[in-house]
Write a protein that holds these residues in place. Sequence first.
Motif, PDB file in Angstrom:
ATOM      1  N   ASP A 151       0.799  -1.230   0.000  1.00 58.25           N
ATOM      2  CA  ASP A 151       0.000   0.000   0.000  1.00 58.25           C
ATOM      3  C   ASP A 151       0.828   1.275   0.000  1.00 58.25           C
ATOM      4  O   ASP A 151       0.322   2.344  -0.310  1.00 58.25           O
ATOM      5  N   GLY A 152       2.097   1.189   0.374  1.00 58.84           N
ATOM      6  CA  GLY A 152       2.930   2.382   0.399  1.00 58.84           C
ATOM      7  C   GLY A 152       2.781   3.153   1.694  1.00 58.84           C
ATOM      8  O   GLY A 152       1.933   2.843   2.541  1.00 58.84           O
ATOM      9  N   TRP A 156       0.419   9.160   1.353  1.00 55.55           N
ATOM     10  CA  TRP A 156       0.937   9.426   0.014  1.00 55.55           C
ATOM     11  C   TRP A 156      -0.149   9.364  -1.045  1.00 55.55           C
ATOM     12  O   TRP A 156       0.056   9.834  -2.152  1.00 55.55           O
ATOM     13  N   ALA A 157      -1.307   8.766  -0.730  1.00 59.73           N
ATOM     14  CA  ALA A 157      -2.367   8.587  -1.724  1.00 59.73           C
ATOM     15  C   ALA A 157      -3.272   9.823  -1.746  1.00 59.73           C
ATOM     16  O   ALA A 157      -4.472   9.742  -1.511  1.00 59.73           O
ATOM     17  N   LYS A 282      10.771   4.942  -4.013  1.00 61.54           N
ATOM     18  CA  LYS A 282       9.420   4.938  -3.442  1.00 61.54           C
ATOM     19  C   LYS A 282       8.509   5.938  -4.138  1.00 61.54           C
ATOM     20  O   LYS A 282       7.329   5.664  -4.371  1.00 61.54           O
ATOM     21  N   TYR A 286       5.121   4.378  -5.927  1.00 64.99           N
ATOM     22  CA  TYR A 286       3.846   4.726  -5.290  1.00 64.99           C
ATOM     23  C   TYR A 286       3.225   5.997  -5.863  1.00 64.99           C
ATOM     24  O   TYR A 286       2.328   6.577  -5.247  1.00 64.99           O
ATOM     25  N   LYS A 290      -0.553   4.538  -6.120  1.00 64.92           N
ATOM     26  CA  LYS A 290      -0.617   3.166  -6.629  1.00 64.92           C
ATOM     27  C   LYS A 290      -0.511   2.148  -5.503  1.00 64.92           C
ATOM     28  O   LYS A 290       0.274   2.303  -4.574  1.00 64.92           O
ATOM     29  N   GLN A 291      -1.322   1.083  -5.605  1.00 57.88           N
ATOM     30  CA  GLN A 291      -1.270  -0.056  -4.695  1.00 57.88           C
ATOM     31  C   GLN A 291      -0.966  -1.323  -5.486  1.00 57.88           C
ATOM     32  O   GLN A 291      -1.138  -1.357  -6.706  1.00 57.88           O
ATOM     33  N   TYR A 292      -0.543  -2.354  -4.765  1.00 57.58           N
ATOM     34  CA  TYR A 292      -0.186  -3.612  -5.411  1.00 57.58           C
ATOM     35  C   TYR A 292      -0.981  -4.758  -4.790  1.00 57.58           C
ATOM     36  O   TYR A 292      -1.407  -4.686  -3.632  1.00 57.58           O
ATOM     37  N   VAL A 298       4.992  -5.857  -6.389  1.00 57.40           N
ATOM     38  CA  VAL A 298       5.686  -4.695  -5.817  1.00 57.40           C
ATOM     39  C   VAL A 298       7.205  -4.864  -5.974  1.00 57.40           C
ATOM     40  O   VAL A 298       7.926  -3.880  -6.191  1.00 57.40           O
TER      41      VAL A 298
END
Length: 338
Positions: A151-152, A156-157, A282, A286, A290-292, A298
Amino acid sequence: MGQKKDLTGSEKSKIVRYLAEGCSSLKIAKLLKRDHRTIKCFIQNSQQGRKKRVEKPRRKITAHELRKVKRAAAKMPLATSLAIFQSCNITGVPKSTRCAILRDMAKVRKAERRPPLNKTHKLKRQDWAKKYLKTDFSKVLWTDEMRVSLDGPDGWARGWIGKGQRAPVRLRRQQGGGGVLVWAGIIKDELVGPFRVEDGVKLNSQSYCQFLEDTFFKQWYRKKSASFKKNMIFMQDNAPSHASKYSTAWLARKGIKEEKLMTWPPCSPDLNPIENLWSIIKCEIYKEGKQYTSLNSVWEAVVAAARNVDGEQIKTLTESMDGRLLSVLAKKGGYIGR
């Protein structure tokens, strides 16, 4: 017909549609199986429209009070607008006005996270800077590990979204959905790795040395010339698996000992240029929140981002060491940022 306290959003939409079709309030009540009085009350309230907002007279701020607010904001970092104005004995100012005034003289920022530095730490950082001040840092291999999650990092999202558009759905998982531990190194303008630590392996002294044997030594170090190995200085931080007697003895058997193994001051990630490389990677993997969905995906993103880091960027990081050492001495061992 049953009676309910409140109309649902769906029922309100249906009432508006039925009214547009010319249905009476009584017919709408029968269609929705609601009390007639409830329907009539909703229609009457809708027809009245929204009440006009009454603007309250705002308190005027004098130039003298503005100067007091500016001084208070400088003395009280991370304080709320209310706390700043109360410290100046300025009352009766709404939040919107307080924030508008503060935006002209300050910014909303998060507190910076740093390792704690006591007097002993600062002295050791100064001693380290003096010891390596004349070192040729193009011969130093800077190493470190980084953990990347699906998710990072939190926060950051975020980004701009056009009016009328909905924010994309973001998965919510515990511990960031799990992660991958990555090891890498940089020397001069070259990136060593990245190498992936096997999932589920906890790095203690034995597993760390075995990991270096399987990746760093077999895949990179072994291919280098004897003159390169003779001059290379190996840097690692003071993590327990790195600085243990077992790891130190194992590296010594590999020829990395004494002056070839750099001593490292405590609590000093700001002095390691590879930390800046981790930030570059990073930011790339991200970007746009972005998510994985899997650990392999990742990891593939990390490898792709590392390949995009060119030699000039790495060279800039490794050549920054002279300036970092001078900054440590100028700040008497204090934190220098990254």
